[in-house]
Design an enzyme around this catalytic site. Structure first.
Site, PDB file in Angstrom:
ATOM      1  N   GLY A 175       0.510  -1.023  -0.037  1.00  0.00           N
ATOM      2  CA  GLY A 175       0.152   0.117  -0.038  1.00  0.00           C
ATOM      3  C   GLY A 175       0.888   1.268  -0.206  1.00  0.00           C
ATOM      4  CD  GLU A 202      -5.252  10.303  -4.745  1.00  0.00           C
ATOM      5  OE1 GLU A 202      -6.304  10.365  -5.333  1.00  0.00           O
ATOM      6  OE2 GLU A 202      -4.336  10.884  -5.074  1.00  0.00           O
ATOM      7  N   GLY A 203      -2.083   8.018  -0.205  1.00  0.00           N
ATOM      8  CA  GLY A 203      -0.894   8.070   0.751  1.00  0.00           C
ATOM      9  C   GLY A 203      -1.276   8.324   2.114  1.00  0.00           C
TER      10      GLY A 203
HETATM   11  N1  COS Z   1       8.330  12.694  -9.118  1.00  0.00           N
HETATM   12  C1  COS Z   1       9.395  12.003  -9.697  1.00  0.00           C
HETATM   13  N2  COS Z   1      10.191  11.127  -9.470  1.00  0.00           N
HETATM   14  C2  COS Z   1      10.139  10.560  -8.151  1.00  0.00           C
HETATM   15  C3  COS Z   1       8.855  11.160  -7.218  1.00  0.00           C
HETATM   16  C4  COS Z   1       8.228  12.067  -7.856  1.00  0.00           C
HETATM   17  N3  COS Z   1       7.382  12.719  -7.083  1.00  0.00           N
HETATM   18  N4  COS Z   1       9.175  10.600  -6.110  1.00  0.00           N
HETATM   19  C5  COS Z   1      10.249   9.613  -6.061  1.00  0.00           C
HETATM   20  N5  COS Z   1      10.757   9.856  -7.591  1.00  0.00           N
HETATM   21  C6  COS Z   1      11.981   8.881  -7.994  1.00  0.00           C
HETATM   22  C7  COS Z   1      13.003   9.178  -7.125  1.00  0.00           C
HETATM   23  O1  COS Z   1      13.849  10.375  -7.620  1.00  0.00           O
HETATM   24  C8  COS Z   1      13.753   8.081  -7.101  1.00  0.00           C
HETATM   25  O2  COS Z   1      14.723   8.003  -8.256  1.00  0.00           O
HETATM   26  P1  COS Z   1      16.043   7.497  -8.711  1.00  0.00           P
HETATM   27  O3  COS Z   1      15.747   6.134  -9.294  1.00  0.00           O
HETATM   28  O4  COS Z   1      16.690   8.226  -9.886  1.00  0.00           O
HETATM   29  O5  COS Z   1      16.802   7.258  -7.478  1.00  0.00           O
HETATM   30  C9  COS Z   1      12.696   7.039  -7.296  1.00  0.00           C
HETATM   31  O6  COS Z   1      11.887   7.654  -7.724  1.00  0.00           O
HETATM   32  C10 COS Z   1      12.323   6.125  -6.163  1.00  0.00           C
HETATM   33  O7  COS Z   1      12.032   6.982  -5.164  1.00  0.00           O
HETATM   34  P2  COS Z   1      12.063   6.880  -3.634  1.00  0.00           P
HETATM   35  O8  COS Z   1      13.507   6.524  -3.239  1.00  0.00           O
HETATM   36  O9  COS Z   1      11.749   7.906  -2.866  1.00  0.00           O
HETATM   37  O10 COS Z   1      11.043   5.685  -3.414  1.00  0.00           O
HETATM   38  P3  COS Z   1      10.679   4.951  -2.169  1.00  0.00           P
HETATM   39  O11 COS Z   1      10.509   3.252  -2.461  1.00  0.00           O
HETATM   40  O12 COS Z   1      11.296   5.242  -0.849  1.00  0.00           O
HETATM   41  O13 COS Z   1       9.114   5.446  -1.914  1.00  0.00           O
HETATM   42  C11 COS Z   1       7.199   6.665  -1.396  1.00  0.00           C
HETATM   43  C12 COS Z   1       8.759   6.735  -1.811  1.00  0.00           C
HETATM   44  C13 COS Z   1       6.869   6.131   0.043  1.00  0.00           C
HETATM   45  C14 COS Z   1       7.043   8.423  -1.472  1.00  0.00           C
HETATM   46  C15 COS Z   1       6.186   6.163  -2.161  1.00  0.00           C
HETATM   47  O14 COS Z   1       6.392   4.622  -2.292  1.00  0.00           O
HETATM   48  C16 COS Z   1       4.723   6.346  -1.990  1.00  0.00           C
HETATM   49  O15 COS Z   1       4.497   7.670  -2.428  1.00  0.00           O
HETATM   50  N6  COS Z   1       3.911   5.680  -1.373  1.00  0.00           N
HETATM   51  C17 COS Z   1       2.531   5.964  -1.247  1.00  0.00           C
HETATM   52  C18 COS Z   1       1.705   5.461  -2.207  1.00  0.00           C
HETATM   53  C19 COS Z   1       0.315   5.955  -2.394  1.00  0.00           C
HETATM   54  O16 COS Z   1       0.037   7.042  -2.355  1.00  0.00           O
HETATM   55  N7  COS Z   1      -0.661   5.021  -2.438  1.00  0.00           N
HETATM   56  C20 COS Z   1      -2.047   5.168  -2.458  1.00  0.00           C
HETATM   57  C21 COS Z   1      -2.348   4.553  -3.888  1.00  0.00           C
HETATM   58  S1  COS Z   1      -3.778   5.460  -4.636  1.00  0.00           S
HETATM   59  S2  COS Z   1      -5.294   5.492  -3.388  1.00  0.00           S
END
Ligand code: COS
Length: 379
Positions: free
Chosen positions: A130, A362-363
Site C-alpha cells: 500500500g 492516496e498515501g
Molecule cells: N516525481 C518524480 N520522481 C520521483 C518522485 C516524484 N514525485 N518521487 C520519487 N521519485 C523518484 C526518485 O527520485 C527516485 O529516483 P532514482 O531512481 O533516480 O533514485 C525513485 O523515484 C525512487 O524514489 P524513492 O527512493 O523516494 O522511493 P521509495 O521506495 O522510498 O518510496 C514513497 C517513496 C514512500 C514516497 C512512495 O512509495 C509513495 O508515494 N507511497 C505512497 C503510495 C500511495 O500514495 N498509495 C496510495 C495509492 S492511490 S489510493
C-alpha cells in the site's frame, strides 16, 4: 498577489455547488446506507461537464486547470464525499495516461473515455504493498510483443464500475522501483476478475474492489512510458492528484461547519441557542479558520502544478493538512450536535466517517510527512 476567482471560475463553482445541493446531497444518505453505486449521478455529472474534468479539450475533455478542478471537487464533496471520490477516482484513473502516455495513446484512450460515458480506475495498491509502492508484486512478463500480467490489486476505487484500468506491474520484484511499468488495460480484457467489494466505514457510495489478474495479455502498445518508468509515472500522478484530496477534505469540513452553524442557532439549552455559548463559538471559529487555511494550501498546490512547478512537497502539505483538519472539524461538528450528532438523523456522523478515509487513501498522512521531510532534507 490576487486571491480572487475569475468570472469563469465563479460560474464553474456555482454549477458544481448547485449540482451538489440539488443532485448529490438529497441522495447521499440513501447511497451511504445501501452501499449501491450512484451510476445515474455519475452520468449526470458527466453530461454537465463535472466529470473527466482533467482531460484536455483536444481530446474532447472539459480541459479544466487543476485549480478549476479543486474548486469543483470541494463543492461536490460538500454534497457527498463518497460520490465525489468516485468522480475524482475517475480523474486519478486516467491521470497516468496524461502523465506517461504518448500522443497516440492519449488520442486513443482519452478519446475512448470522452467518446461516450466510460470510467477509469487507478490500480496501484496491493495486499502487501500500500504505502510501499516499490514493493508491489503484480508480475508482468514479456511474451513476444505482449506483456502477461499476474497478481492482485486491492482497495481500487471504481474497481467494479470502471471500463479502463491503469495498472502498475513489475518485471523483477527484487529490482523494486526500477522494474515497474505502467499499462492501460480495458477492464474486459480476458483474465481480469472483479473481486469482492469492500464494506467500508465511510464513503460507502464509492466502489472499492479487489481485482485479480490471471494471465492478462496486454500489447506493448498499451505500456505508458518506457519499461521501468512506471514508478515515476505513479509518483507524478499522485503529485498532481493529492491537491484534489485536499479539496475533498475542505468540502467535507465546510459541510460540517455549515451544519454546525445552523444547528447551533436552532438548538436551545439553558433557555438560549447554544451558539451563544463561548464553548460552542470556539469550536465554530476553529473550524472556520482551519478550513480557510486548508483551502489556501489546496489552491496554492493546484496553482503551482498549473504553472508547471515541482509541487511534491506542497501537494503533500495540502493533502495532509486538509485531511487532518477535516477529521478534527467533523469530529467537532458531531460534538456541536451532541447526542443528535451521533445519530443518522443528522448528516454529521457520516461526515466524520467519510473524513477518516481521507487520512488513509492516496498515501497515508504518515507517507505525506515522509515526502515533506525528504523534500526538506534535500537541502
Ligand atoms: N516525481 C518524480 N520522481 C520521483 C518522485 C516524484 N514525485 N518521487 C520519487 N521519485 C523518484 C526518485 O527520485 C527516485 O529516483 P532514482 O531512481 O533516480 O533514485 C525513485 O523515484 C525512487 O524514489 P524513492 O527512493 O523516494 O522511493 P521509495 O521506495 O522510498 O518510496 C514513497 C517513496 C514512500 C514516497 C512512495 O512509495 C509513495 O508515494 N507511497 C505512497 C503510495 C500511495 O500514495 N498509495 C496510495 C495509492 S492511490 S489510493
Amino acid at each position: 498577489m490576487d486571491f480572487s476567482l475569475s468570472d469563469e471560475q465563479l460560474a464553474l463553482q456555482d454549477t458544481a455547488r448547485r449540482f451538489a445541493r440539488d443532485e448529490i446531497a438529497p441522495i447521499a444518505a440513501q447511497y451511504d446506507q445501501s452501499g449501491e453505486f450512484p451510476m445515474e449521478v455519475m452520468k449526470k455529472a458527466y453530461e454537465i461537464g463535472l466529470s473527466h474534468v482533467t482531460i484536455p479539450n483536444e481530446y474532447d475533455g472539459v480541459g479544466l486547470s487543476l485549480l478549476d478542478c479543486v474548486i469543483v471537487t470541494e463543492e461536490l464533496s460538500w454534497g457527498c464525499a463518497g460520490i465525489s471520490t468516485s468522480l475524482m477516482g475517475n480523474d486519478l484513473g486516467l491521470a497516468p495516461i496524461l502523465v506517461g502516455g504518448n500522443a497516440d495513446q492519449k488520442k486513443e484512450w482519452l478519446g475512448y473515455l470522452t467518446g461516450d460515458f466510460h470510467m477509469a480506475a487507478f490500480c496501484l495498491s496491493e495486499p502487501e504493498a500500500g504505502s510501499d509502492v516499490a514493493g508491489l508484486q503484480l508480475l508482468c512478463e514479456k511474451d513476444g510483443d505482449d506483456y502477461v500480467l499476474n497478481g492482485t490489486k486491492c482497495w481500487i476505487t471504481n474497481g467494479g464500475v470502471a471500463d479502463l484500468f491503469t495498472v502498475f506491474a513489475t518485471m523483477d520484484r527484487a529490482a523494486r522501483h526500477k522494474s515497474i511499468s505502467a499499462f492501460v488495460v480495458p477492464s474486459d480484457t480476458p483474465g481480469i476478475t472483479i473481486g469482492k467489494k469492500e464494506m467500508k466505514m465511510g464513503q460507502c457510495a464509492s466502489d472499492t474492489r479487489v481485482l485479480h489478474f490471471d494471465n492478462v495479455r496486454v500489447p506493448s502498445a498499451q505500456r505508458l512510458g518506457e519499461e521501468g518508468q512506471g514508478f515515476v509515472v505513479a509518483m507524478k500522478t499522485l503529485d498532481t492528484t493529492r491537491p484534489s484530496i485536499g479539496a475533498l477534505a475542505v468540502g467535507i469540513a465546510q459541510r460540517g461547519l455549515d451544519e454546525s452553524l445552523q444547528y447551533s442557532m436552532d438548538r436551545k439549552a439553558f433557555g438560549t441557542p447554544i451558539a451563544g455559548f463561548q464553548a460552542v463559538q470556539f469550536m465554530l471559529a476553529d473550524m472556520a479558520k482551519d478550513i480557510e487555511a486548508a483551502r489556501l494550501l489546496t489552491y496554492q498546490s493546484a496553482w503551482m502544478i498549473d504553472q508547471g512547478m515541482n509541487a511534491s512537497k506542497n501537494s503533500s502539505f495540502a493533502k495532509c493538512f486538509a485531511t487532518d483538519m477535516a477529521m478534527d472539524a467533523t469530529t467537532n461538528a458531531v460534538q456541536v450536535h451532541g447526542g443528535n450528532g451521533y445519530t443518522k438523523e443528522y448528516p454529521v456522523e457520516k461526515l466524520m466517517r467519510d473524513a477518516k478515509l481521507m487520512q488513509i487513501y492516496e498515501g497515508t498522512n504518515q507517507i505525506q510527512r515522509m515526502v515533506i521531510a525528504r523534500e526538506l532534507l534535500k537541502g
